[in-house]
Structures are given as C-alpha cells and as structure tokens.
Design a protein around this motif. Structure first.
Motif, mmCIF file in Angstrom:
data_model
loop_
_atom_site.group_PDB
_atom_site.id
_atom_site.type_symbol
_atom_site.label_atom_id
_atom_site.label_comp_id
_atom_site.label_asym_id
_atom_site.label_seq_id
_atom_site.Cartn_x
_atom_site.Cartn_y
_atom_site.Cartn_z
ATOM 1 N N GLN A 32 -8.259 2.799 -0.884
ATOM 2 C CA GLN A 32 -8.861 1.717 -0.111
ATOM 3 C C GLN A 32 -9.715 2.355 0.975
ATOM 4 O O GLN A 32 -9.201 3.000 1.878
ATOM 5 C CB GLN A 32 -7.764 0.820 0.467
ATOM 6 C CG GLN A 32 -6.828 0.253 -0.593
ATOM 7 C CD GLN A 32 -7.564 -0.557 -1.654
ATOM 8 O OE1 GLN A 32 -8.098 -1.621 -1.377
ATOM 9 N NE2 GLN A 32 -7.596 -0.051 -2.883
ATOM 10 N N TYR A 79 -16.297 -4.753 0.360
ATOM 11 C CA TYR A 79 -17.069 -3.621 0.883
ATOM 12 C C TYR A 79 -18.521 -3.987 1.209
ATOM 13 O O TYR A 79 -19.307 -3.111 1.550
ATOM 14 C CB TYR A 79 -17.058 -2.461 -0.108
ATOM 15 C CG TYR A 79 -15.712 -1.813 -0.274
ATOM 16 C CD1 TYR A 79 -15.010 -1.323 0.817
ATOM 17 C CD2 TYR A 79 -15.137 -1.697 -1.538
ATOM 18 C CE1 TYR A 79 -13.773 -0.730 0.660
ATOM 19 C CE2 TYR A 79 -13.902 -1.104 -1.703
ATOM 20 C CZ TYR A 79 -13.222 -0.615 -0.597
ATOM 21 O OH TYR A 79 -12.002 -0.030 -0.757
ATOM 22 N N VAL A 83 -8.105 -5.091 -5.123
ATOM 23 C CA VAL A 83 -7.597 -3.722 -5.199
ATOM 24 C C VAL A 83 -8.658 -2.740 -5.679
ATOM 25 O O VAL A 83 -8.891 -1.723 -5.045
ATOM 26 C CB VAL A 83 -6.355 -3.653 -6.115
ATOM 27 C CG1 VAL A 83 -5.861 -2.230 -6.269
ATOM 28 C CG2 VAL A 83 -5.253 -4.548 -5.581
ATOM 29 N N GLU A 88 0.826 -1.203 0.000
ATOM 30 C CA GLU A 88 0.000 0.000 0.000
ATOM 31 C C GLU A 88 0.858 1.251 0.000
ATOM 32 O O GLU A 88 2.001 1.251 0.452
ATOM 33 C CB GLU A 88 -0.907 0.028 1.226
ATOM 34 C CG GLU A 88 -1.987 -1.020 1.206
ATOM 35 C CD GLU A 88 -2.953 -0.903 2.368
ATOM 36 O OE1 GLU A 88 -4.121 -1.245 2.161
ATOM 37 O OE2 GLU A 88 -2.545 -0.472 3.463
ATOM 38 N N TRP A 127 -3.773 3.604 -0.439
ATOM 39 C CA TRP A 127 -3.948 3.379 -1.873
ATOM 40 C C TRP A 127 -3.252 2.085 -2.249
ATOM 41 O O TRP A 127 -2.231 1.734 -1.686
ATOM 42 C CB TRP A 127 -3.317 4.517 -2.679
ATOM 43 C CG TRP A 127 -3.846 5.870 -2.335
ATOM 44 C CD1 TRP A 127 -3.505 6.633 -1.262
ATOM 45 C CD2 TRP A 127 -4.814 6.614 -3.044
ATOM 46 N NE1 TRP A 127 -4.194 7.805 -1.276
ATOM 47 C CE2 TRP A 127 -5.010 7.828 -2.368
ATOM 48 C CE3 TRP A 127 -5.530 6.374 -4.214
ATOM 49 C CZ2 TRP A 127 -5.889 8.793 -2.808
ATOM 50 C CZ3 TRP A 127 -6.417 7.344 -4.651
ATOM 51 C CH2 TRP A 127 -6.587 8.538 -3.953
ATOM 52 N N ARG A 128 -3.819 1.377 -3.233
ATOM 53 C CA ARG A 128 -3.173 0.194 -3.806
ATOM 54 C C ARG A 128 -3.203 0.343 -5.319
ATOM 55 O O ARG A 128 -4.068 1.010 -5.865
ATOM 56 C CB ARG A 128 -3.882 -1.080 -3.370
ATOM 57 C CG ARG A 128 -3.714 -1.265 -1.846
ATOM 58 C CD ARG A 128 -4.175 -2.571 -1.352
ATOM 59 N NE ARG A 128 -3.288 -3.621 -1.841
ATOM 60 C CZ ARG A 128 -3.639 -4.889 -1.894
ATOM 61 N NH1 ARG A 128 -4.828 -5.277 -1.492
ATOM 62 N NH2 ARG A 128 -2.802 -5.807 -2.338
ATOM 63 N N ASN A 147 -12.240 -0.964 -6.557
ATOM 64 C CA ASN A 147 -13.369 -0.759 -5.655
ATOM 65 C C ASN A 147 -14.720 -1.070 -6.277
ATOM 66 O O ASN A 147 -15.603 -1.591 -5.612
ATOM 67 C CB ASN A 147 -13.363 0.685 -5.150
ATOM 68 C CG ASN A 147 -12.110 1.013 -4.394
ATOM 69 O OD1 ASN A 147 -11.604 0.186 -3.650
ATOM 70 N ND2 ASN A 147 -11.589 2.214 -4.589
#
Length: 169
Positions: A68, A102, A147, A48, A58-59, A149
């Motif tokens: 993220q 999520y 990674v 990350e 962030w990735r 979203n």
C-alpha cells in the motif's frame, strides 16, 4: 483453547511479501518472522501487514500481497517492474489502470497529452511511460481495488518503441 486464537489474523504462516518464502507466525503475538526480512506485524483492525523495519504496509487479495503506497515513486516503480516483466514474457502493455485511491497521489506525475502536441486528438489524456492511464472504478463497486494497486492491459508482441526506460523523469 482454540489453536486459531494463538496466531495472528492470517494464520500460522504466510508468504513473505518480499521474498515469497513461507514464514511462521509467532504464537500469542500478531507477528510473523522472516529470516531474511525480519518481523511483520498483522493489524487485526485494518487487515494490514506492516513490515516493522521499514514501516511498509501490505494488504492481501486473492492470496497475494499488495504493498500500500504512500509516495508516487513507489507505485511508479512497481508499474515499471510489471512493464519490464511483460516485455520479457513477449507482451506489450496497451493501458495502465491505477486504483482510484491513488488518483491524487499520482496526478502530478502523469504525462498530459495536449492537442497542439499530438495533432488535435486525445483531449489531454493522461499517460505514464507513454501508455494511456485510467483510474479504476470505486472500491465499493469492485472491492479488489481497495487492495490491488494497478492492472495492465496487454497484448502479444514487443512494444514498437520501448517507452518504459523513463522511470523517474
């Protein structure tokens, strides 16, 4: 000494996740420095990039940075921005696919269609900004979902009703 060992895990320079300008790594550290957004630290154990001022993570997948999220408003805002961008490009979204990681975070923020409200069909399908929502396959089956979203399915045309104005209902 191998020059690659002098830089963080992402190399001698990266694109800033915020402004996308090329930013340099500080040698012999795990840090990148953006003149506009400050320091980002690369974590070699997690892969990350962490913005030190805000704590945002962030990735990277396929040379692109993905934030993220830890709060549902962050991902909802990101989806809203993507819907606006589609609209300005002459497309309408037909479905939102959200990363399975999520699912718990987003479940309380999705609209539920109830059979008595929509005439009997749909069996309580989840919606976001008026669009049907599905969750991605598991990351072990498709590693990009570890990674990225979300993804929007789209088609040419303008939305019949522009339903995306309801950002934070």
């Amino acid at each position: 000494m191998n020059s690659a060992l002098q830089y963080p895990i992402f190399g001698s320079e990266i694109q800033c996740p915020h402004c996308h300008q090329t930013i340099p790594a500080l040698t012999l550290t795990d840090t990148y420095l953006c003149p506009r957004h400050g320091a980002f630290e690369a974590n070699p154990q997690t892969g990350e990039l962490i913005h030190l001022q805000s704590g945002r993570h962030w990735r990277r997948w396929d040379s692109q940075w993905y934030r993220q999220h830890t709060h549902p408003d962050g991902i909802r805002f990101e989806i809203h921005e993507a819907l606006d961008k589609l609209y300005t490009q002459g497309y309408r979204a037909t479905r939102v696919i959200i990363a399975r990681r999520y699912k718990d975070l987003m479940s309380g923020y999705l609209e539920r269609s109830t059979p008595w409200r929509n005439g009997g069909g749909d069996n309580g399908a989840s919606r976001l900004y008026g669009l049907p929502v599905e969750f991605s396959p598991e990351a072990v089956d498709d590693p990009c979902w570890e990674v990225i979203n979300f993804d929007l399915e789209k088609e040419p045309g303008v939305p019949v009703r522009y339903p995306y104005f309801r950002l934070f209902e």
